[in-house]
Scaffold this active site. Structure first.
Site, mmCIF file in Angstrom:
data_model
loop_
_atom_site.group_PDB
_atom_site.id
_atom_site.type_symbol
_atom_site.label_atom_id
_atom_site.label_comp_id
_atom_site.label_asym_id
_atom_site.label_seq_id
_atom_site.Cartn_x
_atom_site.Cartn_y
_atom_site.Cartn_z
ATOM 1 N N LYS A 290 51.696 53.399 31.219
ATOM 2 C CA LYS A 290 51.455 54.464 30.239
ATOM 3 C C LYS A 290 52.231 55.719 30.641
ATOM 4 O O LYS A 290 52.925 56.313 29.843
ATOM 5 C CB LYS A 290 49.956 54.749 30.156
ATOM 6 C CG LYS A 290 49.596 55.866 29.227
ATOM 7 C CD LYS A 290 48.098 56.037 29.082
ATOM 8 C CE LYS A 290 47.807 57.342 28.352
ATOM 9 N NZ LYS A 290 46.387 57.560 28.134
ATOM 10 N N GLU A 296 52.833 52.528 42.412
ATOM 11 C CA GLU A 296 52.914 51.087 42.669
ATOM 12 C C GLU A 296 53.818 50.398 41.640
ATOM 13 O O GLU A 296 54.701 49.614 41.980
ATOM 14 C CB GLU A 296 51.520 50.442 42.595
ATOM 15 C CG GLU A 296 50.550 50.922 43.642
ATOM 16 C CD GLU A 296 49.687 52.076 43.139
ATOM 17 O OE1 GLU A 296 50.207 52.945 42.396
ATOM 18 O OE2 GLU A 296 48.503 52.123 43.509
ATOM 19 N N GLY A 350 44.333 54.227 29.437
ATOM 20 C CA GLY A 350 44.929 53.080 30.137
ATOM 21 C C GLY A 350 44.058 51.840 30.093
ATOM 22 O O GLY A 350 44.509 50.750 29.745
ATOM 23 N N ARG A 351 42.768 51.992 30.396
ATOM 24 C CA ARG A 351 41.888 50.816 30.448
ATOM 25 C C ARG A 351 41.497 50.316 29.070
ATOM 26 O O ARG A 351 40.841 49.303 28.933
ATOM 27 C CB ARG A 351 40.654 51.139 31.290
ATOM 28 C CG ARG A 351 39.892 52.361 30.852
ATOM 29 C CD ARG A 351 38.939 52.820 31.933
ATOM 30 N NE ARG A 351 38.301 54.089 31.633
ATOM 31 C CZ ARG A 351 38.825 55.285 31.892
ATOM 32 N NH1 ARG A 351 40.018 55.374 32.449
ATOM 33 N NH2 ARG A 351 38.166 56.389 31.614
ATOM 34 N N GLU A 437 35.596 52.686 35.785
ATOM 35 C CA GLU A 437 36.480 53.852 35.707
ATOM 36 C C GLU A 437 35.995 54.803 34.607
ATOM 37 O O GLU A 437 36.192 56.013 34.688
ATOM 38 C CB GLU A 437 37.936 53.412 35.446
ATOM 39 C CG GLU A 437 38.959 54.509 35.688
ATOM 40 C CD GLU A 437 40.389 53.992 35.795
ATOM 41 O OE1 GLU A 437 40.833 53.622 36.902
ATOM 42 O OE2 GLU A 437 41.068 53.938 34.752
ATOM 43 N N HIS A 468 27.022 28.832 42.970
ATOM 44 C CA HIS A 468 27.165 28.333 44.344
ATOM 45 C C HIS A 468 27.663 29.432 45.270
ATOM 46 O O HIS A 468 28.155 29.163 46.356
ATOM 47 C CB HIS A 468 28.109 27.131 44.354
ATOM 48 C CG HIS A 468 27.591 26.014 43.507
ATOM 49 N ND1 HIS A 468 26.733 25.055 43.999
ATOM 50 C CD2 HIS A 468 27.747 25.740 42.196
ATOM 51 C CE1 HIS A 468 26.404 24.221 43.012
ATOM 52 N NE2 HIS A 468 27.006 24.623 41.913
ATOM 53 N N LYS A 593 45.380 58.982 45.611
ATOM 54 C CA LYS A 593 46.820 58.916 45.306
ATOM 55 C C LYS A 593 47.555 60.023 46.037
ATOM 56 O O LYS A 593 48.614 59.802 46.621
ATOM 57 C CB LYS A 593 47.043 59.131 43.792
ATOM 58 C CG LYS A 593 46.860 57.936 42.917
ATOM 59 C CD LYS A 593 47.380 58.297 41.503
ATOM 60 C CE LYS A 593 46.682 57.489 40.432
ATOM 61 N NZ LYS A 593 47.019 57.942 39.074
#
Ligand SMILES: O=P(O)(O)OC[C@H]1O[C@](O)(CO)[C@@H](O)[C@@H]1O
Length: 653
Positions: A290, A296, A350-351, A437, A468, A593
């Site tokens: 975005k 990263e 973003g999410r 977030e 399990h 960050k």
């Protein structure tokens, strides 16, 4: 529905003198009544005469009479909203907890009318809330809370393009990303739907060019593989949808001969995994960011650009790299032709961006645009329901209210997301970001520290794998409200002759069994009747009364995947609106960050100039020093490009 409960302050009013004498002053009836009105509302306004009175030196007896703490009066004066926990509806629910504590799901489940009332359906989706620790009154009281929080207005504001993301001064319009062409959704006076469809049409045409082979790589070969580079919301949503579509027969057919990989982590191991067995000549890289500044993603983008150019030359970028971003200026600076960029807008968080080009482009490249369009249509079906259905039958609203009830009143801060469908394996990781977030906040919209915790700790795995793994804790340890998600018609069908049930039926037997096991538990009497040795009885007892909800989808197609996505997105927003927080910003990710930037600077100085570390605490200095002394690290300065070299051991040809 019952009439709203009488707010606590109004109850007080009945016992309180209608005028209050304080330090010789006599407050008039309207001032007191006004103060009552203010204190019973979630929203407090300044500039009223009652506030002036309340803030005056002579106010103390009056404040005491009204039970309004001094800090709240000051907050009212500065225009701040009272936290929802100070509302009468909240107090009423707190009180109601005692009633619920006197019930057990084992008994509640015997009331068929109650269960019928709590099973809701919309557009093929069944949501069963009967295993929540609620009775009719609870739902009414939660709806009162929604009214107190002005939930309906908040939903309308979102769809009207109001800048509800106040700290970033932005609208929140991810619903517009899936709106039909003829829908009108305004943002700052402009209908955004035509611009959304311009991008969708561009993706439709571009994906068709790539898939049909009319767009070729720089050496004339068709581009059969796609690597989507992005992180967080620029990764998790697309991965969730891709994983869900991969095994759907129509989608699988459409994806034949094609591969879609994701590269998210800045870890070079992820680079190696994403590029394993790929050939530059047949690979298209989509950089998804975005902001186009995420450290990263940009390092991974530069890394993969080097992988492309080292094999095919710099000119190959125009054929092998495209971008999705709101920041087309930086896309251009990176070396990608703006014609090969797919935009979106700052009103898409973003999410919440999987329905923008962020998800639509990689998915359309893999499956063709027609399948992705159905995914958008499914999401819109829930959007439309969310904005128009009455709150009492509105699925995201009810889901959100149940979560608020569990978190804020029953003291269950975690939630397990348990799809009985392997294709939904990436639902929980995606919802983790959407929910945590969005709602992991400590202050109200006004920036005032909240007196209660917000957000949920989300985790999950597909059933039956989870059974399990962590279900032991859910059955006999902590109480974790569970979302069970089941599919009526599986994407895949296996039935072996001689088996009692088909493979999918076997899976679903567990889906049905787990919810009841949690609700009913197992009593001492039942164990005694089974002749379980006394010493084992405490270990084999299950308290039950553990809440869950079940979502049953008719099938898992792009359409229902879209529905499921929107259901969770809006549910999270509902929770945030009730708690009075901004679910659409994410300032909490910034500190780490910026500290990483400080480490980066010193890491470089230490590697290149062997400069000593400075400014870190003892712990960080010790670990960093140990790290820098490690013998396996790359040595600077000798910054040879990563490709083609042997810095990814095990992956070189
Ligand atoms: O798409 P971008 O700008 O690279 O951001 C990636 C992610 O980073 C965050 O800003 C923080 O983790 C997320 O909200 C976002 O989805």
């Amino acid at each position: 529905m019952q009439a709203p409960a009488v707010p606590a302050v109004q109850q007080q009013q009945q016992h309180c003198p209608i005028s209050v004498t304080s330090s010789g002053s006599r407050f008039t009836t309207p001032a007191v009544v006004q103060a009552f009105r203010l204190s019973s509302s979630c929203f407090f306004h300044s500039s009223s005469s009652s506030l002036r009175i309340l803030r005056s030196r002579a106010d103390q007896p009056l404040r005491r009479a009204l039970s309004i703490p001094h800090h709240r009066i000051e907050a009212m004066a500065s225009g701040q909203h009272a936290p929802i926990s100070e509302s009468a509806a909240w107090a009423d629910l707190k009180q109601h907890v005692k009633t619920i504590e006197g019930t057990h799901l084992r008994n509640l489940m015997q009331d068929n009318n109650r269960c019928e009332e709590l099973i809701k359906e919309y557009d093929g989706i069944v949501v069963d809330l009967s295993r929540q620790r609620v009775i009719h009154d609870t739902v009414d009281k939660l709806l009162n809370l929604a009214e107190e929080a002005k939930l309906k207005e908040k939903i309308d504001q979102m769809f009207d393009g109001v800048h509800i993301n106040e700290t970033e001064n932005r609208s929140v319009l991810h619903a517009a990303l899936r709106a039909p062409r003829d829908e009108v959704i305004n943002c700052d006076g402009h209908n955004v739907v035509p611009a959304v469809w311009d991008v969708l049409d561009k993706i439709d045409a571009f994906s068709d060019q790539i898939r049909s082979g009319s767009w070729l790589g720089s050496t004339g070969k068709p581009l059969t593989d796609v690597v989507a580079i992005g992180i967080g919301g620029s990764f998790l949503g697309p991965l969730f949808v891709h994983t869900a579509m991969q095994t759907e027969p129509g989608c699988a057919q459409a994806a034949k001969g094609r591969r879609l990989r994701f590269l998210a982590n800045v870890d070079p191991i992820d680079v190696a995994r994403a590029l394993l067995d790929l050939n530059q000549e047949t690979t298209l890289v989509v950089i998804v960011s975005k902001t186009f500044t995420t450290a990263e993603t940009m390092l991974n983008a530069r890394t993969v650009r080097t992988w492309i150019t080292s094999a095919l030359g710099v000119e190959a970028v125009s054929k092998h790299m495209v971008a999705v971003s709101t920041n087309l200026k930086l896309v251009k600076e990176f070396g990608i032709d703006p014609a090969n960029a797919f935009g979106f807008w700052d009103w898409v968080g973003g999410r919440y961006s999987v329905c923008s080009a962020v998800g639509v482009l990689p998915l359309a490249l893999q499956y063709g645009f027609s399948h992705v369009k159905k995914f958008l249509q499914g999401a819109w079906s829930i959007d439309d329901h969310f904005r128009s259905a009455p709150l009492e039958s509105n699925l995201p609203v009810l889901l959100g209210l149940m979560s608020v009830w569990n978190v804020s009143f029953l003291g269950c801060p975690a939630r397990a997301i348990l799809p009985y469908c392997q294709a939904l394996a990436k639902l929980a990781p995606h919802i983790q970001q959407v929910s945590m977030e969005s709602n992991g906040k400590g202050v109200s919209l006004d920036g005032v520290p909240l007196p209660f915790g917000t957000g949920e700790i989300d985790f999950g795995e597909p059933g039956t794998n989870g059974q399990h793994s962590f279900y032991q804790l859910i059955h006999q340890g902590r109480v974790i409200p569970c979302d069970f998600i089941g599919i009526i018609k599986s994407q895949q069908s296996v039935y072996l002759k001689g088996e009692q049930v088909s493979n999918h039926d076997e899976l679903m037997c567990n889906f049905f069994a787990q919810a009841d096991a949690l609700a009913y538990g197992k009593t001492r009497e039942e164990l005694v009747a089974e002749k379980v040795p006394e010493a084992l009885i405490p270990h084999k007892m299950f308290s039950g009364n553990r809440q869950s909800l079940s979502i049953l989808l008719p099938n898992l197609t792009p359409y229902t995947v879209g529905q499921l996505l929107a259901l969770y997105e809006h549910r999270v927003a509902v929770q945030g609106w009730i708690w009075g927080i901004n679910s659409f910003d994410q300032w909490g990710v910034e500190l780490g960050k910026s500290l990483a930037g400080k480490v980066r600077t010193q890491m470089n100085a230490a590697r290149t100039k062997t400069q000593p570390l400075s400014g870190f605490n003892y712990s960080t200095t010790t670990l960093l020093t140990r790290y820098l002394q490690g013998k396996t690290q790359l040595l600077y300065p000798d910054p040879h490009d990563v490709f083609p070299s042997n810095v990814l051991p095990g992956f070189e040809k």
